[in-house]
Enzyme design. Structure first.
Site, PDB file in Angstrom:
ATOM      1  N   LEU A   1      49.544 -23.410  -8.659  1.00 56.79           N
ATOM      2  CA  LEU A   1      48.602 -23.981  -7.659  1.00 56.79           C
ATOM      3  C   LEU A   1      48.322 -23.092  -6.655  1.00 56.79           C
ATOM      4  O   LEU A   1      47.216 -23.117  -5.944  1.00 56.79           O
ATOM      5  CB  LEU A   1      49.396 -25.254  -7.002  1.00 56.79           C
ATOM      6  N   GLY A   2      49.280 -22.006  -6.192  1.00 59.18           N
ATOM      7  CA  GLY A   2      48.920 -21.145  -5.465  1.00 59.18           C
ATOM      8  C   GLY A   2      50.161 -20.153  -4.846  1.00 59.18           C
ATOM      9  O   GLY A   2      51.349 -20.454  -5.515  1.00 59.18           O
TER      10      GLY A   2
ATOM     11  N   GLY B   1      52.711 -14.535   0.307  1.00 62.24           N
ATOM     12  CA  GLY B   1      53.463 -13.296   0.349  1.00 62.24           C
ATOM     13  C   GLY B   1      55.047 -13.508   0.007  1.00 62.24           C
ATOM     14  O   GLY B   1      55.589 -12.648  -0.645  1.00 62.24           O
ATOM     15  N   PHE B   2      55.340 -14.829   0.001  1.00 58.93           N
ATOM     16  CA  PHE B   2      56.934 -14.925  -0.288  1.00 58.93           C
ATOM     17  C   PHE B   2      57.387 -15.991  -1.305  1.00 58.93           C
ATOM     18  O   PHE B   2      58.482 -16.182  -1.472  1.00 58.93           O
ATOM     19  CB  PHE B   2      57.752 -15.042   0.904  1.00 58.93           C
TER      20      PHE B   2
ATOM     21  N   GLN C   1      55.786 -18.901  -4.449  1.00 62.01           N
ATOM     22  CA  GLN C   1      54.575 -19.405  -5.659  1.00 62.01           C
ATOM     23  C   GLN C   1      54.948 -20.906  -5.588  1.00 62.01           C
ATOM     24  O   GLN C   1      56.065 -21.499  -5.675  1.00 62.01           O
ATOM     25  CB  GLN C   1      54.827 -18.749  -6.966  1.00 62.01           C
ATOM     26  N   VAL C   2      53.960 -21.606  -5.785  1.00 58.55           N
ATOM     27  CA  VAL C   2      53.875 -23.147  -5.836  1.00 58.55           C
ATOM     28  C   VAL C   2      53.372 -23.439  -7.089  1.00 58.55           C
ATOM     29  O   VAL C   2      52.038 -23.154  -7.370  1.00 58.55           O
ATOM     30  CB  VAL C   2      53.376 -23.777  -4.829  1.00 58.55           C
TER      31      VAL C   2
ATOM     32  N   LYS D   1      58.121 -25.367  -5.511  1.00 52.38           N
ATOM     33  CA  LYS D   1      58.125 -24.031  -4.694  1.00 52.38           C
ATOM     34  C   LYS D   1      59.127 -22.926  -5.116  1.00 52.38           C
ATOM     35  O   LYS D   1      60.337 -23.574  -4.939  1.00 52.38           O
ATOM     36  CB  LYS D   1      57.912 -24.194  -3.263  1.00 52.38           C
TER      37      LYS D   1
ATOM     38  N   ASP E   1      43.278 -29.323  -1.390  1.00 51.55           N
ATOM     39  CA  ASP E   1      43.579 -28.814  -0.104  1.00 51.55           C
ATOM     40  C   ASP E   1      42.068 -28.957   0.738  1.00 51.55           C
ATOM     41  O   ASP E   1      41.329 -28.987   0.139  1.00 51.55           O
ATOM     42  CB  ASP E   1      44.203 -27.266  -0.146  1.00 51.55           C
TER      43      ASP E   1
ATOM     44  N   ASP F   1      50.988 -22.146  10.995  1.00 53.13           N
ATOM     45  CA  ASP F   1      50.201 -21.622  10.104  1.00 53.13           C
ATOM     46  C   ASP F   1      49.079 -23.039   9.756  1.00 53.13           C
ATOM     47  O   ASP F   1      48.744 -23.063   8.532  1.00 53.13           O
ATOM     48  CB  ASP F   1      50.833 -21.276   8.757  1.00 53.13           C
TER      49      ASP F   1
END
Length: 290
Positions: free
Chosen positions: A16-17, A20-21, A23-24, A39, A109, A148
């Protein structure tokens, strides 16, 4: 905990996305076929926080703790915040941590929603941002600073009727503190002006700034960079109402002391007069926060 315990409970699907730290991935619970978001975070990038529960002190993953506390699920006296995505499971593996979260059906999103809908009527934009402000205010009341806020971290339900939002990704978050922050974690382009001036920054003023950034992008369909915006003359957007322009100018005040509080934003004419458009569930959320 072994990896096969994770794979026996959950099926992992498309990416999905990634940041930097982490992956989902999309996935589903094998026993119920419930959609989930999975995640993956490398063990070396996981931040821990000491938690004291009934006299027992233990380490908890900071992101997990913030997500649960933002939703009002941990401490007595917290405010229930249904806009926060739900936590379902956590796996501590040898080289990584896997966090399992809700994946509501029929949602995208906020960035994809903006490009799918093409033109979102201003009344609908106001309804969405009313919910965002409510969610942010409840988080701050629960002591959580997301840090964020951006369209990619807002899920919007695409069903017909009133769009409803959920907030995701607490990986850059922290606790709301009385003392200001000096280091910034989040999307650099959306950091508040005071950070770019080499000053400290505060939680609420930063959240208000980032709400303004999201609204600016929604109204203009253009990319936003704080460092560029700081050098521009004040502009009036011709495609939105004067109320909306005033709301934007207040959120995007370069001096953090000139920005309104989150409670002030709820009382701004841009969002205050839309309660009649909202469904009873969302209206009830508004009543609890204003």
């Amino acid at each position: 905990m072994k990896h096969n315990e994770f794979t026996s409970r959950y099926k992992e699907e498309k990416l999905l996305g990634e940041g930097g730290f982490s992956q989902v991935y999309a996935g589903e619970c094998r026993s119920t076929s419930t959609p989930v978001a999975i995640k993956h975070i490398s063990k070396k990038d996981v931040q821990l926080v000491k938690v004291n529960c009934q006299g027992n002190v233990y380490d908890e993953i900071l992101e997990v703790f913030l997500m649960e506390q933002a939703a009002g699920r941990l401490c007595d006296g917290s405010f229930e915040n249904p806009a926060v995505i739900g936590l379902m499971d956590v796996f501590h593996l040898e080289t990584e941590v896997i966090i399992i979260m809700e994946r509501p059906p029929d949602t995208v999103d906020g960035f994809d929603y903006l490009f799918e809908i093409k033109h979102i009527p201003e009344d609908q934009v106001k309804v969405i941002f009313k919910q965002i402000i409510n969610a942010a205010l409840l988080m701050h009341k629960n002591g959580v600073f997301h840090r964020d806020w951006k369209l990619k971290n807002i899920l919007v339900n695409r069903n017909n009727g009133t769009p409803e939002i959920r907030v995701i990704d607490f990986g850059c978050g922290d606790f709301v503190e009385n003392e200001p922050f000096s280091r910034f974690y989040g999307t650099p382009a959306y950091a508040p002006p005071e950070f770019f001036r080499g000053e400290t920054y505060k939680a609420e003023a930063t959240t208000v700034w980032q709400i303004g950034v999201m609204l600016y992008i929604t109204c203009t369909w253009t990319a936003f960079y704080t460092s560029v915006y700081m050098k521009k003359d004040k502009e009036v957007l011709e495609n939105v109402s004067m109320e909306c322009n005033d709301f934007l100018s207040q959120c995007l005040a370069l001096d953090p002391n000139q920005r309104p509080t989150l409670e002030d934003l709820l009382l701004h004419p841009c969002v205050f007069h839309i309660l009649k458009h909202m469904n009873p569930v969302l209206y009830d959320i508004s009543c609890r926060t204003s």
